[in-house]
Design an enzyme around this catalytic site. Structure first.
Site, short mmCIF file in Angstrom:
data_model
loop_
_atom_site.label_atom_id
_atom_site.label_comp_id
_atom_site.label_asym_id
_atom_site.label_seq_id
_atom_site.Cartn_x
_atom_site.Cartn_y
_atom_site.Cartn_z
N ALA A 148 13.67 -14.91 4.18
CA ALA A 148 12.82 -15.86 4.92
C ALA A 148 12.04 -16.75 3.97
O ALA A 148 11.89 -17.96 4.21
CB ALA A 148 11.87 -15.09 5.84
N VAL A 149 11.55 -16.18 2.87
CA VAL A 149 10.80 -16.98 1.89
C VAL A 149 11.72 -18.05 1.30
O VAL A 149 11.37 -19.23 1.22
CB VAL A 149 10.22 -16.07 0.77
CG1 VAL A 149 9.66 -16.92 -0.37
CG2 VAL A 149 9.15 -15.14 1.31
N ASP B 216 -0.68 -1.98 -1.72
CA ASP B 216 -2.04 -2.27 -2.21
C ASP B 216 -2.10 -2.46 -3.72
O ASP B 216 -2.85 -3.30 -4.22
CB ASP B 216 -3.05 -1.21 -1.73
CG ASP B 216 -2.64 0.20 -2.05
OD1 ASP B 216 -1.54 0.41 -2.61
OD2 ASP B 216 -3.42 1.13 -1.77
N ASP C 1 4.04 2.81 4.19
CA ASP C 1 2.86 3.62 4.52
C ASP C 1 1.98 3.07 5.63
O ASP C 1 1.14 3.79 6.18
CB ASP C 1 1.98 3.79 3.27
CG ASP C 1 2.68 4.62 2.21
OD1 ASP C 1 3.58 5.39 2.57
OD2 ASP C 1 2.32 4.50 1.02
N ASP D 34 -0.55 1.22 5.39
CA ASP D 34 -1.94 1.50 5.01
C ASP D 34 -2.72 0.25 4.59
O ASP D 34 -3.68 0.34 3.85
CB ASP D 34 -1.97 2.53 3.87
CG ASP D 34 -1.21 2.07 2.63
OD1 ASP D 34 -0.52 1.04 2.72
OD2 ASP D 34 -1.32 2.73 1.59
N ARG E 195 0.81 9.37 1.03
CA ARG E 195 -0.14 9.99 0.08
C ARG E 195 -1.57 9.85 0.57
O ARG E 195 -2.36 10.77 0.49
CB ARG E 195 -0.02 9.32 -1.29
CG ARG E 195 0.82 10.09 -2.27
CD ARG E 195 1.01 9.27 -3.50
NE ARG E 195 1.29 7.88 -3.12
CZ ARG E 195 1.69 6.91 -3.93
NH1 ARG E 195 1.83 7.17 -5.19
NH2 ARG E 195 1.95 5.70 -3.51
N GLY F 237 7.45 15.94 19.09
CA GLY F 237 6.91 17.09 19.81
C GLY F 237 6.46 18.22 18.89
O GLY F 237 6.60 19.40 19.21
N GLU G 286 4.37 21.02 16.87
CA GLU G 286 3.31 21.95 17.27
C GLU G 286 2.09 21.79 16.37
O GLU G 286 0.99 22.23 16.72
CB GLU G 286 3.82 23.40 17.20
CG GLU G 286 4.67 23.82 18.39
CD GLU G 286 6.03 23.12 18.46
OE1 GLU G 286 6.59 22.80 17.38
OE2 GLU G 286 6.52 22.89 19.58
N GLN H 273 13.42 8.50 3.57
CA GLN H 273 12.56 7.64 4.40
C GLN H 273 12.48 6.21 3.90
O GLN H 273 12.08 5.31 4.63
CB GLN H 273 11.14 8.22 4.45
CG GLN H 273 11.04 9.48 5.24
CD GLN H 273 9.79 10.28 4.86
OE1 GLN H 273 8.79 10.19 5.53
NE2 GLN H 273 9.86 11.06 3.80
P1 ATP Z 1 3.42 1.35 -2.54
O1 ATP Z 1 2.37 1.25 -1.47
O2 ATP Z 1 4.78 1.42 -1.98
O3 ATP Z 1 3.13 2.40 -3.59
P2 ATP Z 1 2.24 -0.57 -4.31
O4 ATP Z 1 2.33 -2.06 -4.36
O5 ATP Z 1 0.90 0.00 -3.94
O6 ATP Z 1 3.40 -0.06 -3.33
P3 ATP Z 1 1.93 0.33 -7.04
O7 ATP Z 1 2.88 1.01 -7.96
O8 ATP Z 1 0.61 0.97 -6.79
O9 ATP Z 1 2.73 0.02 -5.70
O10 ATP Z 1 1.61 -1.12 -7.66
C1 ATP Z 1 2.68 -1.99 -8.03
C2 ATP Z 1 2.36 -2.68 -9.30
O11 ATP Z 1 1.18 -3.50 -9.15
C3 ATP Z 1 2.02 -1.79 -10.48
O12 ATP Z 1 3.16 -1.23 -11.11
C4 ATP Z 1 1.28 -2.76 -11.42
O13 ATP Z 1 2.19 -3.56 -12.11
C5 ATP Z 1 0.53 -3.64 -10.41
N1 ATP Z 1 -0.88 -3.21 -10.33
C6 ATP Z 1 -1.39 -2.21 -9.59
N2 ATP Z 1 -2.70 -2.07 -9.80
C7 ATP Z 1 -3.04 -3.01 -10.72
C8 ATP Z 1 -4.25 -3.39 -11.39
N3 ATP Z 1 -5.40 -2.76 -11.15
N4 ATP Z 1 -4.20 -4.40 -12.28
C9 ATP Z 1 -3.05 -5.05 -12.53
N5 ATP Z 1 -1.87 -4.74 -11.96
C10 ATP Z 1 -1.86 -3.74 -11.06
#
Ligand code: ATP
Length: 328
Positions: free
Chosen positions: A26-27, A107, A132, A134, A176, A190, A192, A258
């Site tokens: 899409a992008v 995130d 997730d 989240d 997590r 379902g 328990e 998953q």
């Molecule tokens: P998922 O939710 O599936 O784990 P995610 O995007 O949270 O996906 P992460 O491995 O936490 O996955 O982050 C992806 C990448 O983002 C990291 O490998 C790193 O390169 C970058 N990153 C994460 N935190 C930071 C930070 N504080 N500063 C700079 N880069 C970051």
């Protein structure tokens, strides 16, 4: 504010999620449709540092909407935590003439994107690609619906065998920090018992509940989120067995199954809408934010909020699961 964005780079980062390909498609196509050029960046932020760039034409993203994983590959990139490597990444973007980025991830990805965008004044919009669910600012994340259905199918299959032998199964699903997958597949399967990080696990209460099931010779399923405060499924099964050992107990960790597989219809539509929204947002001068969908409409939430505020879990759902899981 309208902008003159011409070349848009797109990358997928963090854990892969079904629907990432639909979002990339899409992008790419909406960028081209607006007269611009799309560039795929391979292996997330790692590819940004190394300059792994590949121009993408509309036909390069043909026949990927139904595929799981990500054609752009994903990677964890510890180097992106360091300002010096981010400076190199910025230089790579200039060399390639890339004006803006769309990052598909969770995130961690948005944290990196936020730091990079602010540090170098570079326009970035994120789309939520994580199983997730989240992130704040979207009802659902890309990949969540597919992961739910994959986990549920596994739970249903385990239920068949559990029932034939009156066994107790602890099934661990991903999550997590967030128990959305456990809660929803637990209700739909379902179960328990449903154990999630958002609520304190009471092992003694669970044991009392399972004892009742044993009296009526029922099989039992307990769905455990991997981030539960009492541990994963293996640890919880051991704790329960210490207190009550009448059940023939088994543990299944569904794991990476998953993440894989063809995205569901809901995930493909969500990913497509968000990919288009990200490009539209960049053209409207938005940046430093995540495109999400809430109550059917596209909204843009600053990275800061999308990362920090977790989407709220509906407390009524856990209560409902407990009410319906009584043995008769
Ligand atoms: P998922 O939710 O599936 O784990 P995610 O995007 O949270 O996906 P992460 O491995 O936490 O996955 O982050 C992806 C990448 O983002 C990291 O490998 C790193 O390169 C970058 N990153 C994460 N935190 C930071 C930070 N504080 N500063 C700079 N880069 C970051």
């Amino acid at each position: 504010m309208a902008t003159s964005i011409q070349r848009i780079g797109v990358l997928t980062s963090g854990g892969d999620a079904p629907g990432m390909n639909a979002c990339v498609r899409a992008v790419v196509r909406s960028t081209i449709q607006r007269g611009g050029e799309a560039v795929g960046i391979l292996s997330g932020f790692e590819g940004l540092i190394e300059g792994y760039f590949r121009p993408l034409a509309a036909h390069d993203v043909s026949n990927i909407i139904q595929r799981g994983g990500t054609i752009l590959k994903s990677a964890r990139c510890p180097r992106f935590h360091e300002a010096e490597w981010r400076r190199i990444a910025r230089a790579r973007l200039s060399e390639a003439g890339i004006d803006a980025l769309v990052v598909v991830g969770g995130d961690g990805t948005f944290t990196g994107a936020k730091i990079f965008g602010e540090e170098h004044g570079f326009p970035i919009i994120g789309t939520p690609g994580t199983i997730d669910n989240d992130l704040f600012g979207t009802d659902f994340t890309i990949g969540y619906d597919t992961a739910l259905n994959t986990a549920l199918e596994a739970i249903d299959r385990i239920r068949d065998t559990a029932d034939s032998h009156n066994r107790l199964f602890f099934i661990e699903v991903m999550g997590r920090d967030a128990g959305f997958i456990a809660l929803n597949t637990g209700i739909a399967g379902g179960a328990e018992g449903i154990l999630i990080p958002e609520s304190k696990t009471d092992i003694d209460g669970l044991v009392r509940h399972l004892e009742n099931g044993h009296i009526t010779h029922s099989s039992s399923i307990v769905v455990v989120s991997e981030g539960d405060d009492e541990g994963g499924a293996l640890e919880i099964a051991a704790k329960v067995k210490e207190r009550f050992d009448k059940y023939d107990t088994r543990v299944t960790i569904i794991g990476h199954i998953q993440r894989g597989g063809s995205p569901t219809c809901a995930d493909r539509v969500l990913a497509t809408r968000l990919g288009v929204a990200a490009v539209e947002g960049l053209h409207q001068g938005k940046h430093g934010c995540m495109a999400g969908i809430q109550y059917r409409d596209v909204i843009y939430t600053p990275f800061e909020q999308a990362i920090k505020h977790h989407q709220a879990m509906n407390p009524g759902l856990l209560e409902l699961a407990q009410t319906l899981s009584c043995y008769y």
